[in-house]
Design an enzyme around this catalytic site. Structure first.
Site, PDB file in Angstrom:
ATOM      1  N   GLY A   1       8.227  -4.324  -3.863  1.00  0.00           N
ATOM      2  CA  GLY A   1       6.904  -3.741  -4.115  1.00  0.00           C
ATOM      3  C   GLY A   1       6.872  -2.241  -3.936  1.00  0.00           C
ATOM      4  N   VAL A   2       5.802  -1.771  -3.345  1.00  0.00           N
ATOM      5  CA  VAL A   2       5.600  -0.330  -3.200  1.00  0.00           C
ATOM      6  C   VAL A   2       6.652   0.279  -2.275  1.00  0.00           C
ATOM      7  CG1 VAL A   2       3.886  -0.442  -1.316  1.00  0.00           C
ATOM      8  CG2 VAL A   2       3.804   1.432  -2.963  1.00  0.00           C
ATOM      9  N   ASP A   3       7.089  -0.485  -1.283  1.00  0.00           N
ATOM     10  CA  ASP A   3       8.117  -0.038  -0.334  1.00  0.00           C
ATOM     11  C   ASP A   3       9.407   0.310  -1.094  1.00  0.00           C
ATOM     12  OD1 ASP A   3       9.400   0.438   2.063  1.00  0.00           O
ATOM     13  OD2 ASP A   3       9.494  -1.662   2.688  1.00  0.00           O
TER      14      ASP A   3
ATOM     15  N   ILE B   1       1.826   5.458  -6.721  1.00  0.00           N
ATOM     16  CA  ILE B   1       1.663   6.325  -5.551  1.00  0.00           C
ATOM     17  C   ILE B   1       2.842   7.300  -5.375  1.00  0.00           C
ATOM     18  CG2 ILE B   1       2.720   4.812  -3.799  1.00  0.00           C
ATOM     19  CD1 ILE B   1       0.173   5.479  -2.056  1.00  0.00           C
TER      20      ILE B   1
ATOM     21  N   THR C   1      -1.727  -6.705   0.169  1.00  0.00           N
ATOM     22  CA  THR C   1      -2.265  -7.589  -0.877  1.00  0.00           C
ATOM     23  C   THR C   1      -1.229  -7.984  -1.936  1.00  0.00           C
ATOM     24  OG1 THR C   1      -3.077  -5.821  -2.324  1.00  0.00           O
ATOM     25  CG2 THR C   1      -4.568  -6.588  -0.585  1.00  0.00           C
ATOM     26  N   GLY C   2       0.020  -7.573  -1.749  1.00  0.00           N
ATOM     27  CA  GLY C   2       1.077  -7.980  -2.672  1.00  0.00           C
ATOM     28  C   GLY C   2       1.799  -9.185  -2.098  1.00  0.00           C
ATOM     29  N   VAL C   3       3.044  -8.975  -1.717  1.00  0.00           N
ATOM     30  CA  VAL C   3       3.869 -10.046  -1.148  1.00  0.00           C
ATOM     31  C   VAL C   3       3.216 -10.644   0.105  1.00  0.00           C
ATOM     32  CG1 VAL C   3       6.111 -10.476  -0.052  1.00  0.00           C
ATOM     33  CG2 VAL C   3       5.989  -9.068  -2.085  1.00  0.00           C
ATOM     34  N   TYR C   4       2.484  -9.856   0.867  1.00  0.00           N
ATOM     35  CA  TYR C   4       1.882 -10.336   2.122  1.00  0.00           C
ATOM     36  C   TYR C   4       0.597 -11.141   1.899  1.00  0.00           C
ATOM     37  CZ  TYR C   4       5.263  -7.940   5.119  1.00  0.00           C
ATOM     38  OH  TYR C   4       6.402  -7.548   5.770  1.00  0.00           O
TER      39      TYR C   4
HETATM   40  P1  ADP Z   1       2.666  -5.933   0.975  1.00  0.00           P
HETATM   41  O1  ADP Z   1       3.989  -6.505   1.398  1.00  0.00           O
HETATM   42  O2  ADP Z   1       2.022  -5.101   2.069  1.00  0.00           O
HETATM   43  O3  ADP Z   1       1.753  -6.967   0.395  1.00  0.00           O
HETATM   44  P2  ADP Z   1       3.415  -4.941  -1.702  1.00  0.00           P
HETATM   45  O4  ADP Z   1       4.261  -3.764  -2.001  1.00  0.00           O
HETATM   46  O5  ADP Z   1       3.965  -6.300  -2.063  1.00  0.00           O
HETATM   47  O6  ADP Z   1       3.054  -4.840  -0.137  1.00  0.00           O
HETATM   48  O7  ADP Z   1       1.996  -4.781  -2.419  1.00  0.00           O
HETATM   49  C1  ADP Z   1       0.995  -3.913  -1.990  1.00  0.00           C
HETATM   50  C2  ADP Z   1       0.285  -3.326  -3.199  1.00  0.00           C
HETATM   51  O8  ADP Z   1       1.047  -2.223  -3.699  1.00  0.00           O
HETATM   52  C3  ADP Z   1       0.122  -4.296  -4.388  1.00  0.00           C
HETATM   53  O9  ADP Z   1      -1.187  -4.121  -4.922  1.00  0.00           O
HETATM   54  C4  ADP Z   1       1.174  -3.781  -5.378  1.00  0.00           C
HETATM   55  O10 ADP Z   1       0.803  -4.072  -6.726  1.00  0.00           O
HETATM   56  C5  ADP Z   1       1.096  -2.300  -5.109  1.00  0.00           C
HETATM   57  N1  ADP Z   1       2.174  -1.442  -5.614  1.00  0.00           N
HETATM   58  C6  ADP Z   1       3.423  -1.773  -6.007  1.00  0.00           C
HETATM   59  N2  ADP Z   1       4.086  -0.671  -6.428  1.00  0.00           N
HETATM   60  C7  ADP Z   1       3.227   0.389  -6.304  1.00  0.00           C
HETATM   61  C8  ADP Z   1       3.288   1.787  -6.594  1.00  0.00           C
HETATM   62  N3  ADP Z   1       4.397   2.348  -7.076  1.00  0.00           N
HETATM   63  N4  ADP Z   1       2.179   2.559  -6.352  1.00  0.00           N
HETATM   64  C9  ADP Z   1       1.061   2.014  -5.844  1.00  0.00           C
HETATM   65  N5  ADP Z   1       0.936   0.701  -5.548  1.00  0.00           N
HETATM   66  C10 ADP Z   1       2.001  -0.108  -5.781  1.00  0.00           C
END
Ligand code: ADP
Length: 171
Positions: free
Chosen positions: A32-34, A11, A118-121
């Site tokens: 993760g994405v954050d 993203i 759907t990742g860590v949460y």
């Molecule tokens: P949460 O804490 O809301 O679960 P995460 O970041 O752990 O957030 O995961 C949310 C989703 O984002 C997962 O499917 C993860 O694989 C995905 N993700 C991680 N990095 C990226 C990225 N650079 N671009 C898009 N999606 C990502």
């Protein structure tokens, strides 16, 4: 016509009006994405986020995109999965809805979401996909500003889940 596009990718690379960050309630970055968004946007992002003094689950805040190709970043903490009886579905709906409402307020035509929670949460992927796509589709029906919403899936398993949920909804 406004529409939903389900794609696989990173993203942080998308040149859209706004990308959404699956943040935590501190808004000060995480894994993760954050983490990926904070690294790609640069240190100015943390300075901007600090000014909010946090954000409740399901609410949303907007900052510039800084070094990202996207103009804005919308930060929303999704719910942590606790078995499904703690308002998780409503909170996840709120995250998508409030992010889209902020995007429309800032005249964003293109918005990209990661798979929030759907990742860590640990929110079950199929159920999260249904909430996400239902909320986005309902919003697009009633809004003239946002034209295209990209659902950006990081891995093939997430991509398949969103593609299947999309087919179910359009059956
Ligand atoms: P949460 O804490 O809301 O679960 P995460 O970041 O752990 O957030 O995961 C949310 C989703 O984002 C997962 O499917 C993860 O694989 C995905 N993700 C991680 N990095 C990226 C990225 N650079 N671009 C898009 N999606 C990502």
């Amino acid at each position: 016509m406004n529409k939903i596009k389900i794609i696989q990718g990173d993203i942080t690379t998308l040149k859209v009006d706004a990308i959404v960050n699956a943040a935590n309630t501190t808004l000060r970055g995480g894994g993760g994405v954050d983490g990926a968004i904070h690294r790609a946007a640069g240190p100015e992002l943390d300075v901007a986020c600090a000014r909010f003094h946090g954000c409740n689950t399901g609410e949303a805040r907007i900052t510039p995109g800084f070094r990202l190709p996207a103009r804005y970043i919308i930060h929303t903490p999704g719910p942590f999965w606790q078995g499904g009886h703690h308002g998780e579905a409503q909170l996840l709906h709120n995250s998508y809805y409030n992010s889209l409402a902020l995007a429309a307020q800032q005249h964003c035509e293109t918005v990209a979401f990661p798979s929030i929670s759907t990742g860590v949460y640990a929110y079950p992927l199929d159920q999260a996909a249904e909430v996400a796509l239902t909320t986005i589709a309902d919003f697009l029906k009633n809004n003239q500003v946002v034209q295209t919403v990209f659902m950006v899936c990081f891995d093939p398993r997430t991509l398949t889940a969103y593609q299947q949920a999309y087919q179910e909804l359009n059956r």
